[in-house]
Scaffold this active site. Structure first.
Site, mmCIF file in Angstrom:
data_model
loop_
_atom_site.group_PDB
_atom_site.id
_atom_site.type_symbol
_atom_site.label_atom_id
_atom_site.label_comp_id
_atom_site.label_asym_id
_atom_site.label_seq_id
_atom_site.Cartn_x
_atom_site.Cartn_y
_atom_site.Cartn_z
ATOM 1 N N GLU A 33 0.842 -1.207 0.000
ATOM 2 C CA GLU A 33 0.000 0.000 0.000
ATOM 3 C C GLU A 33 0.872 1.250 0.000
ATOM 4 O O GLU A 33 2.093 1.187 0.104
ATOM 5 C CB GLU A 33 -0.902 0.024 1.248
ATOM 6 C CG GLU A 33 -2.329 -0.440 1.031
ATOM 7 C CD GLU A 33 -3.177 0.611 0.323
ATOM 8 O OE1 GLU A 33 -2.614 1.626 -0.118
ATOM 9 O OE2 GLU A 33 -4.396 0.401 0.211
ATOM 10 N N ASP A 91 -9.834 2.168 -3.840
ATOM 11 C CA ASP A 91 -8.793 2.089 -2.824
ATOM 12 C C ASP A 91 -7.955 3.364 -2.896
ATOM 13 O O ASP A 91 -8.503 4.467 -2.973
ATOM 14 C CB ASP A 91 -7.969 0.820 -3.045
ATOM 15 C CG ASP A 91 -7.308 0.315 -1.772
ATOM 16 O OD1 ASP A 91 -6.857 1.136 -0.961
ATOM 17 O OD2 ASP A 91 -7.216 -0.909 -1.585
#
Length: 287
Positions: free
Chosen positions: A15, A194
């Site tokens: 991430e 996301d």
């Protein structure tokens, strides 16, 4: 447009990619195996820093080091000594919550949101950490607080709640970081928005968890481009490279069934696609 492997990181929950223009290096995190990663493309050198608990996001500090959003709140981090210095934990009373995605706004304030571990209830909130250490709870009721971005003219802020499958837009005041006039910009139906970034033309790039793609949206929410990613769970995006025209994409294999993961040998890698637009250099935290 199709993304190619940039670095074979194989992260469980990769991430938060962040490009360092000074170092010409890409940083990113692994939430489930708590760590920060750094890759210098020109020399192909790679380094990691392990952390004691889940990291949701981070940003560089103007004075060096980084500010981190860990499960147990905001911290300063020194890359050389690996020292963590606590700032504050606004959700110490919610042990089943953790911080997730975050980013600095044009004023150098660090925004980061929280989520419940089960990802089913709207128990998360969005916080803003000011350079003086003051923390503001800006928005409550998030299921999975996620990507953030600001328009080049500093008039609009974007924010994703993966749990609602929506990307929201707000009026943003660059004088005091206040937001207002929430509206839905994008509503996904077959995947979850996301992490995101905004390019120099004001278009929004959104990674689609369970969507096998990254989508570029116009400022009014219309689909402009689609980047195909060879994994189910791309997680976030960031422009980098010498000309800021390379879009880096992190990904994950967390919670995939073994037989599904076996069909995605590239899951967890960092990907890249060359674009015909430039990104914007990220603002560092002012504190």
């Amino acid at each position: 447009m199709k993304a190619q492997v940039a670095y074979p990181s194989a992260n469980k929950l990769g991430e938060g990619p962040l490009w360092s223009a000074k170092e010409q290096s890409l940083y990113w995190i692994d939430i489930d195996y708590p760590s920060i990663h750094r890759w210098h493309p020109e020399s192909n050198t790679y380094q990691t820093w392990d952390l004691p608990t889940h990291i949701g996001s981070f940003a560089f500090r103007q004075g060096g080091g980084a500010v981190l959003a860990l499960r147990n709140g905001f911290h300063h981090f020194d890359f050389d000594s690996q020292a963590l210095t606590p700032i504050a934990d606004p959700e110490s009373h919610l042990p089943d919550n953790r911080f997730n995605d975050g980013k600095c706004d044009p004023r150098g304030c660090f925004w980061a949101g929280t989520m419940h571990d089960q990802e089913r209830e709207a128990k998360g909130s969005l916080y803003r950490l000011d350079p003086d250490g003051t923390i503001h709870m800006v928005r409550a009721g998030a299921i999975v607080s996620n990507g953030l971005g600001w328009s080049p003219d500093h008039k609009t802020m974007y924010y994703a709640d993966s749990g609602t499958q929506r990307i929201y837009a707000y009026d943003y005041n660059p004088a005091n970081s206040a937001i207002s006039n929430e509206r839905v910009l994008v509503k996904d139906t077959d995947c979850y928005p996301d992490g995101m970034t905004v390019d120099s033309q004001g278009y929004l790039w959104s990674a689609k968890w369970d969507g096998w793609r990254v989508v570029r949206y116009s400022p009014d929410g219309q689909i402009d481009k689609i980047v195909e990613v060879p994994v189910q769970r791309p997680t976030s995006v960031m422009f980098g490279g010498p000309d800021l025209n390379q879009l880096f994409i992190t990904s994950a294999w967390t919670r995939l069934k073994p037989e599904v993961k076996a069909q995605q040998p590239l899951a967890g890698h960092v990907f890249v696609v060359e674009t015909d637009v430039q990104g914007l250099e990220e603002t560092a935290f002012g504190g």
